[in-house]
Write an enzyme that holds these catalytic residues in place. Sequence first.
Site, PDB file in Angstrom:
ATOM      1  N   CYS A  86      16.020  24.554  27.696  1.00 55.81           N
ATOM      2  CA  CYS A  86      16.444  25.526  28.068  1.00 55.81           C
ATOM      3  C   CYS A  86      16.376  26.904  28.588  1.00 55.81           C
ATOM      4  O   CYS A  86      17.649  27.583  28.869  1.00 55.81           O
ATOM      5  CB  CYS A  86      17.781  25.392  26.750  1.00 55.81           C
ATOM      6  SG  CYS A  86      18.181  25.924  25.643  1.00 55.81           S
ATOM      7  N   CYS A 135      13.163  28.697  24.881  1.00 53.27           N
ATOM      8  CA  CYS A 135      13.038  27.424  24.388  1.00 53.27           C
ATOM      9  C   CYS A 135      12.302  26.706  25.513  1.00 53.27           C
ATOM     10  O   CYS A 135      13.146  27.228  26.725  1.00 53.27           O
ATOM     11  CB  CYS A 135      14.899  26.825  24.244  1.00 53.27           C
ATOM     12  SG  CYS A 135      15.140  25.394  23.503  1.00 53.27           S
ATOM     13  N   LEU A 147       0.237   1.703  -8.159  1.00 55.76           N
ATOM     14  CA  LEU A 147      -0.976   1.573  -9.251  1.00 55.76           C
ATOM     15  C   LEU A 147      -1.755   3.226  -9.194  1.00 55.76           C
ATOM     16  O   LEU A 147      -1.116   4.061  -8.102  1.00 55.76           O
ATOM     17  CB  LEU A 147      -2.226   0.674  -8.413  1.00 55.76           C
ATOM     18  CG  LEU A 147      -2.171  -0.295  -8.589  1.00 55.76           C
ATOM     19  CD1 LEU A 147      -3.248  -0.913  -7.149  1.00 55.76           C
ATOM     20  CD2 LEU A 147      -2.905  -0.555  -9.923  1.00 55.76           C
ATOM     21  N   LYS A 178      -8.097  -2.869  -1.349  1.00 59.59           N
ATOM     22  CA  LYS A 178      -7.140  -2.488  -0.926  1.00 59.59           C
ATOM     23  C   LYS A 178      -6.340  -2.802   0.202  1.00 59.59           C
ATOM     24  O   LYS A 178      -6.435  -2.084   0.951  1.00 59.59           O
ATOM     25  CB  LYS A 178      -6.636  -1.386  -2.355  1.00 59.59           C
ATOM     26  CG  LYS A 178      -5.419  -1.032  -2.069  1.00 59.59           C
ATOM     27  CD  LYS A 178      -5.255   0.772  -2.411  1.00 59.59           C
ATOM     28  CE  LYS A 178      -4.037   1.069  -3.335  1.00 59.59           C
ATOM     29  NZ  LYS A 178      -3.315   0.997  -1.145  1.00 59.59           N
ATOM     30  N   GLU A 237       0.437  -9.243  -1.089  1.00 62.08           N
ATOM     31  CA  GLU A 237       0.071  -8.308  -0.343  1.00 62.08           C
ATOM     32  C   GLU A 237       0.685  -9.010   1.038  1.00 62.08           C
ATOM     33  O   GLU A 237       0.278  -9.448   1.356  1.00 62.08           O
ATOM     34  CB  GLU A 237      -0.654  -7.059  -0.454  1.00 62.08           C
ATOM     35  CG  GLU A 237      -1.173  -5.872   0.602  1.00 62.08           C
ATOM     36  CD  GLU A 237      -0.374  -4.807  -0.355  1.00 62.08           C
ATOM     37  OE1 GLU A 237      -0.512  -3.900  -0.019  1.00 62.08           O
ATOM     38  OE2 GLU A 237       0.178  -5.404  -1.146  1.00 62.08           O
ATOM     39  N   GLU A 284     -11.383  -6.292  -6.231  1.00 64.17           N
ATOM     40  CA  GLU A 284     -10.564  -6.282  -5.139  1.00 64.17           C
ATOM     41  C   GLU A 284     -10.038  -5.410  -3.977  1.00 64.17           C
ATOM     42  O   GLU A 284     -10.417  -4.180  -4.318  1.00 64.17           O
ATOM     43  CB  GLU A 284      -9.318  -7.205  -5.496  1.00 64.17           C
ATOM     44  CG  GLU A 284      -9.136  -7.840  -6.969  1.00 64.17           C
ATOM     45  CD  GLU A 284      -7.737  -8.423  -7.161  1.00 64.17           C
ATOM     46  OE1 GLU A 284      -6.403  -8.082  -6.609  1.00 64.17           O
ATOM     47  OE2 GLU A 284      -7.475  -8.709  -8.095  1.00 64.17           O
ATOM     48  N   TYR A 303       0.457  13.320  -0.724  1.00 63.14           N
ATOM     49  CA  TYR A 303       1.468  12.626  -2.308  1.00 63.14           C
ATOM     50  C   TYR A 303       0.958  12.242  -3.255  1.00 63.14           C
ATOM     51  O   TYR A 303       1.359  12.994  -4.278  1.00 63.14           O
ATOM     52  CB  TYR A 303       2.192  11.362  -1.466  1.00 63.14           C
ATOM     53  CG  TYR A 303       2.533  10.792  -2.190  1.00 63.14           C
ATOM     54  CD1 TYR A 303       4.083  11.243  -2.238  1.00 63.14           C
ATOM     55  CD2 TYR A 303       2.081  10.013  -3.380  1.00 63.14           C
ATOM     56  CE1 TYR A 303       5.016  10.468  -3.510  1.00 63.14           C
ATOM     57  CE2 TYR A 303       3.199   9.117  -4.915  1.00 63.14           C
ATOM     58  CZ  TYR A 303       4.337   9.082  -4.924  1.00 63.14           C
ATOM     59  OH  TYR A 303       5.101   8.301  -5.412  1.00 63.14           O
TER      60      TYR A 303
END
Length: 594
Positions: free
Chosen positions: A420, A417, A82, A120, A181, A118, A35
Amino acid sequence: MKLIKNRVQILRERLNYLEYLYYVKSESKVSDEEYDILLEELRQLEFKYPYLITKSSSTQSISNVCDNSLNRIRHQKPMLSLNSIRDKSQLLLFDKRIKYKLSNHYNINQNLIVYCCELKIDGVALSILYKQGKLVHAATRGDGKIGENVTKNVNAIDSIPKNLKKNNNEILPDLLEIRGEIFISKLSFSKLNQEMLSSGKKVFSNARNAASGSLRQLDPHVTELRSLVFCCYGISYYAGLKQLPNSHWGRLKLCNRWGLSINNYIQIVSGIDPVLEYYNYVRKIRSELEYQIDGIVIKIDNCIYQDQLGCGFRAPNWAVAYKFPAELKLTKLNDVVFKVGRTGLITPIAYINPVVIGNVIIKKVNMHNVNEVKRLNLMIGDTVIVQRSGDVIPKILKIILENRVDNAKFIKIPEFCPSCGSILKVEDNKSSVLRCLAKLTCLAQRKSALKHFASRKAMNIQGMGSRVINQLVDKGLICTPVDFFSLSKEKLLCLDRYGEKSAERLLQSILIAKEITLSAFIYALGIPGVGESVSNKLAYMYRTIENLMNADLQSFLQLKFIGKIAAMNIYSFLHQSDNYNNIQGLIRSNLIFK
């Protein structure tokens, strides 16, 4: 230039889709790293070509990711995300930028910026508003400005006080917006999945998804049973006579005194070197914690400095998330099974010797497409490196070729397949995407389509789970979605372990499901490329199912929220004779669109 514009558009659509899945559907289709790579590519292109920037871009805001089944609430202050970093050099650069920006306004000690460090916690961000100490409402992040109203569910969570504590004649802020959170412990997550499994329901893939799904329940009683925990990590807004400390840590301690839980592992440090020490310490104790974390968060402790540094469109400039690298494990590949999806897509599933990564047992890995099998040069019996990317998505990184055994078996790519026997079509030569075109005549596709149709976000037929649908299809009692509405008690009593009461309950659920929104009905049809978001927009644009079915191709091509391929998919699906007859049959089943 046209290629650049197209790439920017593709990146925006992909990021919006991933954000929708993550924040609304509680699903993670890609790792955090993947991401971030997409977001950074978009950011670089917009930096180079600033005239391509739009307000709706993922670089400028968080996508509109609210669940339509929940009411919405406007935050007092924007609820931002963040920025993430993944190595020491990026952390040092963050510290350098902070010092440079602050030195323009303050006479600061260049070596002793005070940071609040802190954990996360891997959960769901929550905003809670208190008025004169009483909980007024609670909301998820949403698009950063407007979130989903989850007040009823939050009232069912024991760790969130309904009224703040105050000592003697202490003055509380008239308005106080808390950020924190919501998460679920490793033990509670394990118990929850065991309960889901024993009741025949789909288990959660990770603790974060479990927390998100539990918080968004329409029934607060379900939320109450899920053992959710809240941890406060800041104050975003306050008003009234009460003056708050100018220290972030001081404000957290004040919140704790008022009855809000804060994390036990917070450390205040001077300078960037102790931040690195804290990061390394947390990495060592990570597996011993009662809950999942995926990094640390570093914030400037001085609230005056925070205000001076301000915020970007997506994230504050005074804080950053330092993510942990993905965990890797060696294991053995036992088999690769080719699975037929709802739309006929053939997906290789790799079955491995179970390994534990991040307190999650990994037994199988989705290979996405045939090209992955070829690229990795996989053979049955190989020793492979498995990564749980972003602590969410299992992935086979590579094989250890020198460990390959003599009796390793070649993986045969199917030509027919597995369900099928139809000849498979190669849709994309580059990624070797295979698809079965038999549609509902293919047993696997038929079962998947019927399961999708009956699912909670679609027709929401309570009690119509995988086990029931598999039996109904195998016994020849249903073939198309229309058949759900012609089921009788006599037919249901043919099912294994199904008595009269169970049959009556299921028939009542089918009756209730006839009252449905147009958007849920469109989603239930299973049109390729049409998820919940597009279904909502199509329902808004066309208003009735008749209008949608009568729309021509040009009408779909003019829609700005879908591309050319999606437009053609919708038109083709609605005008394919079997689908058309199926929809007409459903309408004749006395559906009530609300």
